[in-house]
Write a protein that holds these residues in place. Structure first.
Motif, PDB file in Angstrom:
ATOM      1  N   VAL A 189       0.762  -1.314  -0.105  1.00  0.00           N
ATOM      2  CA  VAL A 189       0.029  -0.058  -0.120  1.00  0.00           C
ATOM      3  C   VAL A 189       0.737   1.247   0.041  1.00  0.00           C
ATOM      4  CG1 VAL A 189      -1.730   1.382   1.498  1.00  0.00           C
ATOM      5  CG2 VAL A 189      -1.833  -1.039   0.955  1.00  0.00           C
ATOM      6  N   GLU A 190       1.677   1.290   0.966  1.00  0.00           N
ATOM      7  CA  GLU A 190       2.768   2.442   0.842  1.00  0.00           C
ATOM      8  C   GLU A 190       3.422   2.751  -0.518  1.00  0.00           C
ATOM      9  OE1 GLU A 190       4.796   5.649   2.863  1.00  0.00           O
ATOM     10  OE2 GLU A 190       2.985   4.610   3.223  1.00  0.00           O
ATOM     11  N   LEU A 191       3.987   1.752  -0.883  1.00  0.00           N
ATOM     12  CA  LEU A 191       4.594   1.742  -2.406  1.00  0.00           C
ATOM     13  C   LEU A 191       3.753   2.311  -3.470  1.00  0.00           C
ATOM     14  CD1 LEU A 191       6.982  -1.482  -2.333  1.00  0.00           C
ATOM     15  CD2 LEU A 191       7.675   1.039  -2.016  1.00  0.00           C
ATOM     16  N   GLY A 192       2.397   1.831  -3.174  1.00  0.00           N
ATOM     17  CA  GLY A 192       1.370   2.282  -4.257  1.00  0.00           C
ATOM     18  C   GLY A 192       1.278   3.823  -4.173  1.00  0.00           C
ATOM     19  N   GLU A 193       1.030   4.190  -2.816  1.00  0.00           N
ATOM     20  CA  GLU A 193       0.738   5.765  -2.485  1.00  0.00           C
ATOM     21  C   GLU A 193       2.133   6.463  -2.970  1.00  0.00           C
ATOM     22  OE1 GLU A 193      -0.386   5.971   1.560  1.00  0.00           O
ATOM     23  OE2 GLU A 193      -2.172   4.861   1.210  1.00  0.00           O
TER      24      GLU A 193
END
Length: 90
Positions: free
Chosen positions: A33-37
């Motif tokens: 999720v963090e990498l997507g954001e």
């Protein structure tokens, strides 16, 4: 001919191992999720950067045209940008 089946004992993770596994899975999901954001923010920044570059070109062209018009109108001169005073050059 008789069929011989080997009976094996089922084995399971310990509670501690299951907890560790779930913790790793949760951390991995959070990282995805963090990498997507971060990727989305990067795209937004790249778009802002491209917009700023376009705006810089637009302002530069406006400045060139304004300067050319002033030189066409007043000839060679110096300008005090604070007061707008035109000082003729020899």
């Amino acid at each position: 001919m008789p069929i011989i089946q080997e009976v094996t004992e089922q084995k399971f993770l310990t509670e501690e191992e299951k907890t560790t596994l779930k913790d790793i899975q949760t951390k991995s999901q959070s990282l995805v999720v963090e990498l997507g954001e971060i990727s989305m923010i990067k795209i937004q920044i790249e778009n802002r950067y491209e917009s700023a570059k376009s705006y810089l070109i637009e302002i530069s062209n406006q400045e060139k045209e304004f300067t050319k018009n002033l030189f066409d109108k007043y000839g060679k001169f110096s300008l005090d940008p604070e007061t707008g005073e035109i000082i003729k050059s020899n």
